[in-house]
Design an enzyme around this catalytic site. Sequence first.
Site, PDB file in Angstrom:
ATOM      1  N   SER A   1      -2.300   1.821   5.712  1.00 50.63           N
ATOM      2  CA  SER A   1      -2.901   1.980   7.044  1.00 50.63           C
ATOM      3  C   SER A   1      -1.842   2.441   8.059  1.00 50.63           C
ATOM      4  O   SER A   1      -1.230   3.477   7.880  1.00 50.63           O
ATOM      5  CB  SER A   1      -3.573   0.671   7.451  1.00 50.63           C
ATOM      6  OG  SER A   1      -4.516   0.888   8.468  1.00 50.63           O
TER       7      SER A   1
ATOM      8  N   ASP B   1      -9.368   2.320   3.996  1.00 48.98           N
ATOM      9  CA  ASP B   1      -8.118   1.635   4.311  1.00 48.98           C
ATOM     10  C   ASP B   1      -7.565   0.856   3.109  1.00 48.98           C
ATOM     11  O   ASP B   1      -8.254   0.025   2.518  1.00 48.98           O
ATOM     12  CB  ASP B   1      -8.392   0.670   5.464  1.00 48.98           C
ATOM     13  CG  ASP B   1      -7.130   0.144   6.126  1.00 48.98           C
ATOM     14  OD1 ASP B   1      -6.177  -0.177   5.404  1.00 48.98           O
ATOM     15  OD2 ASP B   1      -7.111   0.048   7.369  1.00 48.98           O
TER      16      ASP B   1
END
Length: 259
Positions: A42, A154
């Site tokens: 991320s 993610d």
Amino acid sequence: MIKQWKIGLALSGGAARGFAHIGVLKVLDEAGLEISCVAGTSMGALIGALYATGMKVKLMERLMRATGNSNWVDFGLQRMGLIKGDKIEQVIYLLTRRSTFDQLRIPLAVVAVDLYSGKKVVLKEGLVCRAVRASISIPGYFVPVELDDMLLVDGGVLNRIPADVVREMGANFVIAVDTGFYPRNTSFNSVLDVVIRSFDIMLQELSHFQLTEADVVISPELCDIAPSQFERCAETIEAGEKAARAALPEILAQLEQRE
């Protein structure tokens, strides 16, 4: 003597809290530690990608301090998310100098999760911007990324702190940067804060296990900074710098002891 070690850096997710990685990189650079490989999830993937291109940390800091959250996102009601993501991918494309993974100065691995298989995906090929865009795709917030036969979101869904990935890249000394889980001191200012908090709760025990792969863990004090508070970039970077300076003696001592 320290240069004989292959030092790997694992950068966690955490949205705005991930700006702390910049402060950590600043201290490691000042100490003359040569980073051999980086893995990021991320926001850690984004900061790691910029660093892997050879971008100077001071320039990275100036860019992040000057860039508001509104310049990165293209809000709109999409079928699979609130943010389409084209705008941020173009920004990342430019900031990473249109690089593919094989053009990077430092080997990089970007962690995402495939919604079809339910498995962790470690991206090391193709355009860096596309991989980072996948890794930052918080479910429900960003539209997932279609890549080959995968639908990517993610990496923090399964691997918030990719210390194991850095080991797999060949690092024999791993420094992990954990942007933290704060049970009591958490503020909720947006949907983003709620989503990330939910992930943190689900992955709390797994994150502890992932950190066992690290030789040193740097944990910036970010309890009063919410994941959505991108406007507090300067404070977050300073927190990362402070934590890294506190951890530096341990890092140097461990490297010297192992010679």
